[in-house]
Design a protein around this motif. Structure first.
Motif, mmCIF file in Angstrom:
data_model
loop_
_atom_site.group_PDB
_atom_site.id
_atom_site.type_symbol
_atom_site.label_atom_id
_atom_site.label_comp_id
_atom_site.label_asym_id
_atom_site.label_seq_id
_atom_site.Cartn_x
_atom_site.Cartn_y
_atom_site.Cartn_z
ATOM 1 N N HIS A 113 -6.218 7.727 109.309
ATOM 2 C CA HIS A 113 -4.918 8.319 109.236
ATOM 3 C C HIS A 113 -4.092 7.606 108.190
ATOM 4 N N VAL A 141 -0.238 6.699 107.777
ATOM 5 C CA VAL A 141 1.087 6.871 108.600
ATOM 6 C C VAL A 141 2.144 6.958 107.296
ATOM 7 N N ASP A 142 3.364 7.498 107.522
ATOM 8 C CA ASP A 142 4.460 7.590 106.666
ATOM 9 C C ASP A 142 5.419 6.812 107.263
ATOM 10 N N LEU A 168 8.379 6.965 110.207
ATOM 11 C CA LEU A 168 8.138 6.072 111.365
ATOM 12 C C LEU A 168 9.239 5.195 111.954
ATOM 13 N N TYR A 170 11.945 7.070 113.110
ATOM 14 C CA TYR A 170 11.612 7.542 114.496
ATOM 15 C C TYR A 170 12.088 6.475 115.564
ATOM 16 N N LEU A 177 3.690 -0.853 113.533
ATOM 17 C CA LEU A 177 2.417 -0.074 113.651
ATOM 18 C C LEU A 177 1.492 -0.208 114.824
ATOM 19 N N PHE A 195 2.482 1.395 118.355
ATOM 20 C CA PHE A 195 1.863 2.773 118.673
ATOM 21 C C PHE A 195 0.704 2.972 119.040
ATOM 22 N N GLY A 207 -1.926 3.861 117.441
ATOM 23 C CA GLY A 207 -2.555 4.914 117.317
ATOM 24 C C GLY A 207 -2.148 6.132 117.440
ATOM 25 N N TRP A 260 0.462 8.642 117.338
ATOM 26 C CA TRP A 260 1.555 8.756 116.338
ATOM 27 C C TRP A 260 2.501 10.075 116.633
ATOM 28 N N PRO A 261 3.630 9.926 116.668
ATOM 29 C CA PRO A 261 4.572 10.939 116.781
ATOM 30 C C PRO A 261 4.195 12.287 116.004
ATOM 31 N N ILE A 317 4.367 12.287 111.720
ATOM 32 C CA ILE A 317 4.348 11.102 111.345
ATOM 33 C C ILE A 317 3.182 10.808 110.488
ATOM 34 N N SER A 318 2.011 11.494 110.762
ATOM 35 C CA SER A 318 0.803 10.867 110.139
ATOM 36 C C SER A 318 0.175 12.133 109.786
#
Length: 303
Positions: free
Chosen positions: A23, A25-26, A30, A33, A60, A63, A65, A67-68, A71-72
């Motif tokens: 994935h 992840v931005d 994040l 968030y 990172l 979480f 893995g 992810w809200p 976000i990913s």
């Protein structure tokens, strides 16, 4: 961390992401968030310094893995660009930095047969940079000798002026893969910038791996294929001048700044050094690999 610059769709703005498993992840989203702030682009993130790497890695990891929403994205669903799509200044290129490449160059390119006593430095303009899968341009009106060079790229993380070899690796943000394209018949009176500085002549990526994840950059396999056939196959242990030496040497007279890129030279197996010589032509496919970093694949097209 494995950091990329990506687009969610063709018309979207480029953004900074981290690859975690399969994935993207931005990082800016994040951080927002969790009530924090991070830049949405690679250069501004590098500017934050080493603490940003450790704190972002910890964020990172927290979480695990999970992810809200929003976000990913799955990695196959994004377009990966060059990690730094537009460097702030020229890329520092290093010539003749693997012993066997010195020998093949002296036979075919009229360079000196003796090993250089200090790094050979040239540059490639920011407009040379392209990202994964982008096309390498072949302009037959300019060159009939388009050649390849696979290289480890070093990305500077901290301003470096007059640093010692002992301390030099502390100034590295991370590492990536770069192909130093060269129009061998465009050298001019010994000057290389037109030969190596034409548009699309620096395929770069697919990511930057932060320095904490590569404790020994001088033991990485690298190779390059043309149309599926291996042409270069070596290891960074065979560098003549190591990364710390390159940083110390350049920084004696040129200030290295965050986001600066050093392409550390190529091993033997370039087209000019083969017997008979081999060149790239429209329709060819170039593939490069660097251990711990990843792969690049580029078609050659006529322009």
């Amino acid at each position: 961390m494995r950091l990329i610059t990506y687009r969610k769709e063709a018309t979207a703005t480029a953004r900074l992401g981290a690859i975690v498993k399969n994935h993207v992840v931005d990082l800016a989203k994040l951080a927002d968030y969790v009530g924090s702030t991070l830049p949405d682009n690679m250069l501004d993130f590098i500017d934050l310094g080493p603490l940003a790497v450790s704190s972002t890695t910890a964020m990172l990891d927290s979480f695990k893995g999970l992810w809200p929403v929003g976000i990913s994205l799955p990695l196959p669903n994004v377009k990966i660009l060059a990690p730094i799509p537009r460097p702030r200044k020229n890329i520092f290129g290093i010539g003749l930095n693997y012993i066997e490449h010195v020998a093949e160059s002296s036979r075919s390119l009229d360079t000196a047969k003796d090993l250089p006593k200090e790094p050979v430095i040239f540059s490639k303009p920011p407009t040379t940079v392209i990202g994964p899968d982008d096309a390498i341009e072949h302009n037959s009106e300019i060159t009939q000798q388009l050649d390849w060079e696979v290289e480890l790229a070093v990305i500077i993380g901290t301003r470096a002026k007059g640093v010692s070899e002992a301390d030099a690796l502390k100034y590295v943000f991370g590492y990536s893969l770069l192909i130093d394209m060269s129009a061998r018949d465009c050298r001019r009176a010994g000057q290389w910038i037109y030969s190596k500085g034409q548009d699309t002549y620096a395929p770069f990526g697919p990511c930057i791996v932060t320095a904490d994840e590569i404790p020994d950059p001088h033991n990485l396999d690298l190779n390059l294929k043309v149309n599926g056939v291996i042409k270069q196959n070596s290891n960074t242990r065979y560098m003549l001048f190591r990364i710390n030496t390159l940083i110390a040497d350049i920084s004696k007279g040129i200030t290295l700044e965050p986001g600066d890129i050093i392409a550390t030279g190529t091993p033997s197996g370039v087209g000019a050094g083969r017997d008979p010589q081999e060149w790239l032509w429209p329709g060819d496919i170039l593939e490069a690999y660097l251990e711990r970093i990843g792969e690049l694949r580029h078609p050659v097209i006529a322009v």
